[in-house]
Design a protein around this motif. Structure first.
Motif, PDB file in Angstrom:
ATOM      1  N   GLY A 108       0.348  -0.872  -0.124  1.00 46.61           N
ATOM      2  CA  GLY A 108      -0.245   0.458   0.068  1.00 46.61           C
ATOM      3  C   GLY A 108       1.259   1.230  -0.647  1.00 46.61           C
ATOM      4  N   GLY A 109       1.627   1.468   1.487  1.00 46.68           N
ATOM      5  CA  GLY A 109       2.581   2.537   0.876  1.00 46.68           C
ATOM      6  C   GLY A 109       2.174   2.994   2.440  1.00 46.68           C
ATOM      7  N   GLY A 110       2.903   4.445   2.931  1.00 52.23           N
ATOM      8  CA  GLY A 110       2.973   4.843   4.101  1.00 52.23           C
ATOM      9  C   GLY A 110       2.336   5.928   3.980  1.00 52.23           C
ATOM     10  N   GLY A 111       2.772   6.929   5.107  1.00 50.42           N
ATOM     11  CA  GLY A 111       1.904   8.551   5.400  1.00 50.42           C
ATOM     12  C   GLY A 111       2.753   8.757   6.443  1.00 50.42           C
ATOM     13  N   TYR A 112       3.350  10.221   6.723  1.00 53.53           N
ATOM     14  CA  TYR A 112       3.505  10.870   7.741  1.00 53.53           C
ATOM     15  C   TYR A 112       3.495  12.058   8.036  1.00 53.53           C
ATOM     16  CZ  TYR A 112       5.544  11.831   3.357  1.00 53.53           C
ATOM     17  OH  TYR A 112       6.186  12.522   2.543  1.00 53.53           O
ATOM     18  N   SER A 113       3.289  12.875   8.805  1.00 52.26           N
ATOM     19  CA  SER A 113       3.348  13.995   9.741  1.00 52.26           C
ATOM     20  C   SER A 113       4.086  15.057  10.242  1.00 52.26           C
ATOM     21  CB  SER A 113       2.361  14.293  10.566  1.00 52.26           C
ATOM     22  OG  SER A 113       2.057  13.730  11.491  1.00 52.26           O
ATOM     23  N   TYR A 114       4.879  15.948  10.582  1.00 59.06           N
ATOM     24  CA  TYR A 114       5.783  16.678  11.129  1.00 59.06           C
ATOM     25  C   TYR A 114       5.574  18.102  10.722  1.00 59.06           C
ATOM     26  CZ  TYR A 114       7.089  17.462   5.984  1.00 59.06           C
ATOM     27  OH  TYR A 114       6.867  17.229   4.723  1.00 59.06           O
ATOM     28  N   PRO A 115       6.177  18.502  11.631  1.00 57.61           N
ATOM     29  CA  PRO A 115       6.368  19.864  11.902  1.00 57.61           C
ATOM     30  C   PRO A 115       6.855  20.604  10.965  1.00 57.61           C
ATOM     31  CG  PRO A 115       7.214  18.962  14.061  1.00 57.61           C
ATOM     32  CD  PRO A 115       7.583  18.381  12.940  1.00 57.61           C
ATOM     33  N   ASP A 116       6.454  22.407  10.915  1.00 58.22           N
ATOM     34  CA  ASP A 116       7.033  23.113   9.896  1.00 58.22           C
ATOM     35  C   ASP A 116       8.456  23.344   9.557  1.00 58.22           C
ATOM     36  OD1 ASP A 116       4.367  22.651   8.182  1.00 58.22           O
ATOM     37  OD2 ASP A 116       3.901  24.366   9.420  1.00 58.22           O
ATOM     38  N   VAL A 117       8.740  23.618  10.648  1.00 63.63           N
ATOM     39  CA  VAL A 117      10.300  23.283  10.745  1.00 63.63           C
ATOM     40  C   VAL A 117      10.137  22.182  12.158  1.00 63.63           C
ATOM     41  CG1 VAL A 117      10.192  25.497   9.692  1.00 63.63           C
ATOM     42  CG2 VAL A 117      10.091  25.700  12.267  1.00 63.63           C
ATOM     43  N   LEU A 118      12.163  22.030  12.280  1.00 60.73           N
ATOM     44  CA  LEU A 118      11.783  22.069  13.649  1.00 60.73           C
ATOM     45  C   LEU A 118      12.894  22.387  14.701  1.00 60.73           C
ATOM     46  CD1 LEU A 118      13.717  18.379  12.180  1.00 60.73           C
ATOM     47  CD2 LEU A 118      11.890  18.806  13.105  1.00 60.73           C
ATOM     48  N   ASN A 119      12.419  22.488  16.420  1.00 62.69           N
ATOM     49  CA  ASN A 119      12.305  22.955  17.242  1.00 62.69           C
ATOM     50  C   ASN A 119      13.992  22.346  17.867  1.00 62.69           C
ATOM     51  OD1 ASN A 119      10.448  24.830  16.173  1.00 62.69           O
ATOM     52  ND2 ASN A 119       8.688  24.042  18.511  1.00 62.69           N
ATOM     53  N   TYR A 120      14.537  22.891  18.399  1.00 62.12           N
ATOM     54  CA  TYR A 120      15.482  22.616  20.099  1.00 62.12           C
ATOM     55  C   TYR A 120      14.913  21.195  20.379  1.00 62.12           C
ATOM     56  CZ  TYR A 120      18.640  26.147  18.125  1.00 62.12           C
ATOM     57  OH  TYR A 120      19.619  27.220  17.647  1.00 62.12           O
ATOM     58  N   GLY A 121      15.480  20.473  20.586  1.00 60.13           N
ATOM     59  CA  GLY A 121      14.834  19.813  22.180  1.00 60.13           C
ATOM     60  C   GLY A 121      13.983  18.378  21.341  1.00 60.13           C
ATOM     61  N   GLU A 122      12.833  17.785  21.838  1.00 52.87           N
ATOM     62  CA  GLU A 122      12.021  17.063  21.439  1.00 52.87           C
ATOM     63  C   GLU A 122      10.868  17.873  20.102  1.00 52.87           C
ATOM     64  OE1 GLU A 122      10.226  14.741  24.330  1.00 52.87           O
ATOM     65  OE2 GLU A 122      11.682  13.268  24.809  1.00 52.87           O
ATOM     66  N   ASN A 123      11.118  16.477  18.792  1.00 54.51           N
ATOM     67  CA  ASN A 123       9.541  17.191  17.878  1.00 54.51           C
ATOM     68  C   ASN A 123       9.401  15.411  17.281  1.00 54.51           C
ATOM     69  OD1 ASN A 123      11.030  19.753  16.203  1.00 54.51           O
ATOM     70  ND2 ASN A 123      12.438  18.842  17.292  1.00 54.51           N
ATOM     71  N   GLU A 124       8.066  16.050  17.406  1.00 56.18           N
ATOM     72  CA  GLU A 124       7.027  14.868  16.872  1.00 56.18           C
ATOM     73  C   GLU A 124       6.741  14.338  15.797  1.00 56.18           C
ATOM     74  OE1 GLU A 124       2.936  13.786  19.707  1.00 56.18           O
ATOM     75  OE2 GLU A 124       2.389  14.497  17.538  1.00 56.18           O
ATOM     76  N   VAL A 125       7.428  13.733  14.854  1.00 55.50           N
ATOM     77  CA  VAL A 125       7.054  12.680  13.797  1.00 55.50           C
ATOM     78  C   VAL A 125       5.813  11.774  13.650  1.00 55.50           C
ATOM     79  CG1 VAL A 125       7.741  12.455  12.106  1.00 55.50           C
ATOM     80  CG2 VAL A 125       8.982  13.888  13.307  1.00 55.50           C
ATOM     81  N   GLU A 126       4.897  11.239  13.331  1.00 54.81           N
ATOM     82  CA  GLU A 126       3.846  10.505  12.788  1.00 54.81           C
ATOM     83  C   GLU A 126       3.914   9.934  11.951  1.00 54.81           C
ATOM     84  OE1 GLU A 126      -0.748  10.350  12.745  1.00 54.81           O
ATOM     85  OE2 GLU A 126      -0.031  10.238  15.459  1.00 54.81           O
ATOM     86  N   ILE A 127       4.342   8.067  11.611  1.00 56.97           N
ATOM     87  CA  ILE A 127       3.981   7.431  10.111  1.00 56.97           C
ATOM     88  C   ILE A 127       3.003   6.066  10.706  1.00 56.97           C
ATOM     89  CG2 ILE A 127       5.723   5.904   9.257  1.00 56.97           C
ATOM     90  CD1 ILE A 127       7.852   7.262  10.936  1.00 56.97           C
ATOM     91  N   SER A 128       2.566   6.570   9.398  1.00 54.97           N
ATOM     92  CA  SER A 128       1.699   5.095   9.605  1.00 54.97           C
ATOM     93  C   SER A 128       1.975   4.029   8.032  1.00 54.97           C
ATOM     94  CB  SER A 128       0.604   6.170   8.577  1.00 54.97           C
ATOM     95  OG  SER A 128       0.721   6.475   7.355  1.00 54.97           O
ATOM     96  N   ILE A 129       1.595   3.050   7.993  1.00 56.64           N
ATOM     97  CA  ILE A 129       2.134   1.873   7.537  1.00 56.64           C
ATOM     98  C   ILE A 129       0.996   1.142   6.497  1.00 56.64           C
ATOM     99  CG2 ILE A 129       4.638   1.760   7.291  1.00 56.64           C
ATOM    100  CD1 ILE A 129       4.552  -0.175   9.013  1.00 56.64           C
ATOM    101  N   TYR A 130       0.462   0.555   5.626  1.00 54.95           N
ATOM    102  CA  TYR A 130      -0.389   0.139   5.312  1.00 54.95           C
ATOM    103  C   TYR A 130      -0.444  -1.135   4.129  1.00 54.95           C
ATOM    104  CZ  TYR A 130      -1.311   4.010   2.725  1.00 54.95           C
ATOM    105  OH  TYR A 130      -0.950   5.211   1.835  1.00 54.95           O
ATOM    106  N   ASP A 131      -1.285  -2.108   3.651  1.00 58.08           N
ATOM    107  CA  ASP A 131      -1.098  -2.779   3.450  1.00 58.08           C
ATOM    108  C   ASP A 131      -1.839  -2.751   1.385  1.00 58.08           C
ATOM    109  OD1 ASP A 131      -3.571  -3.709   3.549  1.00 58.08           O
ATOM    110  OD2 ASP A 131      -3.414  -5.377   4.202  1.00 58.08           O
ATOM    111  N   GLY A 132      -1.789  -3.740   1.357  1.00 51.52           N
ATOM    112  CA  GLY A 132      -2.014  -2.932  -0.346  1.00 51.52           C
ATOM    113  C   GLY A 132      -3.667  -2.969  -0.357  1.00 51.52           C
ATOM    114  N   ASN A 133      -4.194  -3.470   0.814  1.00 46.78           N
ATOM    115  CA  ASN A 133      -5.937  -2.918   1.150  1.00 46.78           C
ATOM    116  C   ASN A 133      -6.259  -1.881   1.959  1.00 46.78           C
ATOM    117  OD1 ASN A 133      -7.174  -5.103  -0.621  1.00 46.78           O
ATOM    118  ND2 ASN A 133      -6.231  -6.473   0.721  1.00 46.78           N
TER     119      ASN A 133
END
Length: 363
Positions: free
Chosen positions: A54-79
């Motif tokens: 299938g594929g994958g998706g992701y979300s992330y900030p417009d820019v990165l800041n010092y310290g912790e930054n959150e990135v979200e990833i999704s993965i799924y099959d052909g259905n």
């Protein structure tokens, strides 16, 4: 056979297994890393089943800041069904040094917290899943940054004084005059009350400092606002810098604000006595209920402040002060600063959108 021989044999078998899995992953182009243990390699081998079509998706900030930054990833099959327990990876490269973050997808999704060292200017982010590099992008890195074109209540935190004050947030209020929508903030009828709304991710505030050694930073705060009021007995709406989120008064100490008020508009401030001073305002009330205004507030220690209100590029208020009053200036230099959307007095109300909070170099 002795225990020692058993250990040696087991280690040899694991090494062989690890090598064979790596070879198979290489053959089919599945990404893996040198720090992967055999269990991680086995999980990566799940991609060899072909489920990941299938594929994958992701979300992330417009820019990165010092310290912790959150990135979200999704993965799924052909259905488009979620893949659970599959490795996903983020690689951050700063000045040629790469750091690998790996996690297993849970219900098809995984949030990864990446850490950016203080003083970084740019960082390359790469995201991998299976045999796919989902993205590769170079980010600017700032000490702080927030941008939201269409703000909504779920990403905001409300502070108010007193605690009984009624503050209502309504998402996506439409303004037909300019064909734009925004988040409406309104305060219930009552005197000596104020409400402040801050992006939740900025509730720890920003330390601006009074010198380079202490983290000397300037701040630029922008928002588009339709000023409104629900009572002619008094009202205010705008943007502000607070130095406390533990309010002890409706006009708390050390506030620098750029707002719309009955009969006037501009910069107001308070020092140490809960009194708001308005000598930097100009006469002439902004149009209520139908006009989007751009509010721009700048501040930097040693440079001063600048406040601008404009309507579709036409400036209706401007003030630059290179020597701000010592009381508010001292507070902004020595306390954490909280950028807030504000409403107060009897009928404070307004529609807000296109929020930007970023460092300012004083130019």
């Amino acid at each position: 056979m002795s225990i020692a021989n058993n250990v040696i044999t087991t280690n040899a078998n694991l090494t062989t297994a690890r090598t064979e899995i790596r070879n198979k992953l290489t053959q089919y182009g599945i990404y893996f890393w040198n720090d992967d243990d055999i269990f991680t390699l086995v999980r990566r081998a799940q991609y060899l089943t072909g489920a990941y079509k299938g594929g994958g998706g992701y979300s992330y900030p417009d820019v990165l800041n010092y310290g912790e930054n959150e990135v979200e990833i999704s993965i799924y099959d052909g259905n488009y069904d979620a893949l659970i327990g599959y490795p996903v990876d983020v690689v951050i490269t700063i000045n040629g040094v790469s750091t690998h973050y790996m996690a297993l997808s849970i219900d098809g999704y995984k949030k990864i917290m990446i850490n950016i060292p203080t003083g970084t200017n740019q960082a390359l982010m790469e995201i991998y899943a299976g045999d796919k590099q989902l993205m590769s992008k170079t980010f600017n890195v700032y000490v702080f940054y927030y941008s939201q074109e269409d703000p909504f209540s779920d990403i905001m935190t409300v502070w108010k004084y007193p605690g009984t004050t009624s503050i209502t947030l309504r998402d996506y209020v439409w303004d037909s005059s300019y064909n734009e929508r925004g988040m409406q903030i309104s305060k219930g009828y009552g005197s000596a009350e104020a409400g402040y709304v801050i992006p939740t991710e900025m509730t720890d505030g920003i330390y601006l400092g009074a010198s380079y050694e202490s983290g000397y930073q300037g701040i630029h705060f922008h928002a588009q606002i339709v000023p409104q009021q629900s009572s002619s007995s008094g009202w205010a709406s705008g943007i502000a810098l607070l130095t406390s989120k533990s309010l002890s008064h409706y006009r708390d100490n050390a506030i620098l604000e750029l707002g719309a008020y009955p009969g006037k508009k501009g910069i107001k401030y308070s020092g140490t006595d809960h009194t708001i001073y308005d000598q930097y305002c100009s006469s002439g009330q902004l149009t209520l209920d139908s006009v989007w205004y751009d509010f721009e507030l700048y501040y930097r220690s040693g440079v001063g402040w600048k406040g601008i209100i404009s309507n579709n590029g036409t400036v209706v208020y401007s003030n630059t002060n290179t020597s701000p009053p010592a009381s508010v200036n001292r507070y902004l230099q020595t306390n954490r600063v909280y950028p807030v959307l504000m409403v107060y007095d009897y009928g404070g109300k307004g529609i807000f959108r296109d929020i930007l909070i970023e460092p300012w170099d004083g130019s």
